[in-house]
Design a protein around this motif. Structure first.
Motif, PDB file in Angstrom:
ATOM      1  N   GLU A   1     -19.045   5.572  14.282  1.00  0.00           N
ATOM      2  CA  GLU A   1     -19.664   4.298  13.905  1.00  0.00           C
ATOM      3  C   GLU A   1     -18.859   3.089  14.361  1.00  0.00           C
ATOM      4  N   HIS A   2     -17.550   3.166  14.241  1.00  0.00           N
ATOM      5  CA  HIS A   2     -16.734   2.002  14.602  1.00  0.00           C
ATOM      6  C   HIS A   2     -16.303   2.041  16.063  1.00  0.00           C
TER       7      HIS A   2
ATOM      8  N   HIS B   1     -19.566   0.234  17.393  1.00  0.00           N
ATOM      9  CA  HIS B   1     -19.112  -1.150  17.289  1.00  0.00           C
ATOM     10  C   HIS B   1     -18.499  -1.643  18.597  1.00  0.00           C
ATOM     11  N   HIS B   2     -17.626  -0.867  19.173  1.00  0.00           N
ATOM     12  CA  HIS B   2     -16.957  -1.334  20.389  1.00  0.00           C
ATOM     13  C   HIS B   2     -17.841  -1.265  21.616  1.00  0.00           C
TER      14      HIS B   2
ATOM     15  N   CYS C   1     -20.660  -4.413  20.545  1.00  0.00           N
ATOM     16  CA  CYS C   1     -19.987  -5.373  19.676  1.00  0.00           C
ATOM     17  C   CYS C   1     -20.890  -6.569  19.342  1.00  0.00           C
ATOM     18  N   ASN C   2     -21.105  -6.757  18.050  1.00  0.00           N
ATOM     19  CA  ASN C   2     -21.877  -7.877  17.497  1.00  0.00           C
ATOM     20  C   ASN C   2     -23.338  -7.904  17.896  1.00  0.00           C
TER      21      ASN C   2
ATOM     22  N   ASP D   1     -24.858  -2.523  16.614  1.00  0.00           N
ATOM     23  CA  ASP D   1     -23.500  -2.539  16.061  1.00  0.00           C
ATOM     24  C   ASP D   1     -23.574  -2.298  14.566  1.00  0.00           C
ATOM     25  N   THR D   2     -23.061  -1.148  14.131  1.00  0.00           N
ATOM     26  CA  THR D   2     -23.143  -0.792  12.720  1.00  0.00           C
ATOM     27  C   THR D   2     -22.158  -1.569  11.855  1.00  0.00           C
ATOM     28  N   ASP D   3     -21.211  -2.296  12.467  1.00  0.00           N
ATOM     29  CA  ASP D   3     -20.272  -3.095  11.706  1.00  0.00           C
ATOM     30  C   ASP D   3     -20.777  -4.513  11.425  1.00  0.00           C
TER      31      ASP D   3
END
Length: 134
Positions: free
Chosen positions: A116-117, A121-122, A125-126, A131-133
């Motif tokens: 997930e991260h 995410h990477h 990103c955003n 993006d799960t973050d």
């Protein structure tokens, strides 16, 4: 459509070149060096905080206990983040400690975090859709 694909490839190549230059600059000034002593100190202090929390749990007000618990869990999140990004130790050691520390202190799977991260995410990103973050 072929022009668009070529344009995207060209932009991606420029982005990769800039990323590699930026990474080289960070590595040159030492910002990407491993910091194992800092990692060991942070893990020790965090585990000591958990021990103190459980030892004094019955003697403090629920509000104080709750605030201290929030502090511990937020701090644990940052430590696990740094462990799984290999900031403190090598890949193998960081992964093992990240999995153990993440499961022990936060109750989540390190494999889940990795996907997930580190991946979602990477990679995206955003991006609100992927993006799960966010």
């Amino acid at each position: 459509m072929a022009e668009l694909t070529e344009e995207i490839k060209a932009k991606k190549a420029i982005d990769q070149e800039l990323f590699h230059k930026f990474t080289a600059e960070l590595r040159e000034i030492g910002l990407l060096d491993k910091t194992p002593i800092r990692g060991m100190v942070e893990i020790f202090l965090e585990l000591s905080g958990y021990a103190l929390f459980f030892y004094f749990l019955a003697d403090v007000s629920p509000i104080v206990a709750g605030l201290f618990w929030v502090l511990l869990t937020v701090r644990s999140t940052y430590i696990v983040h740094d462990l799984l990004h290999k900031q403190y130790f090598s890949r193998k050691t960081g992964n093992k400690l990240g999995l153990i520390f993440g499961n022990l202190t936060l109750g989540f799977s390190g494999k889940w975090w990795d996907r997930e991260h580190n991946v979602m995410h990477h990679t995206y990103c955003n991006s609100a859709e992927k993006d799960t973050d966010v």
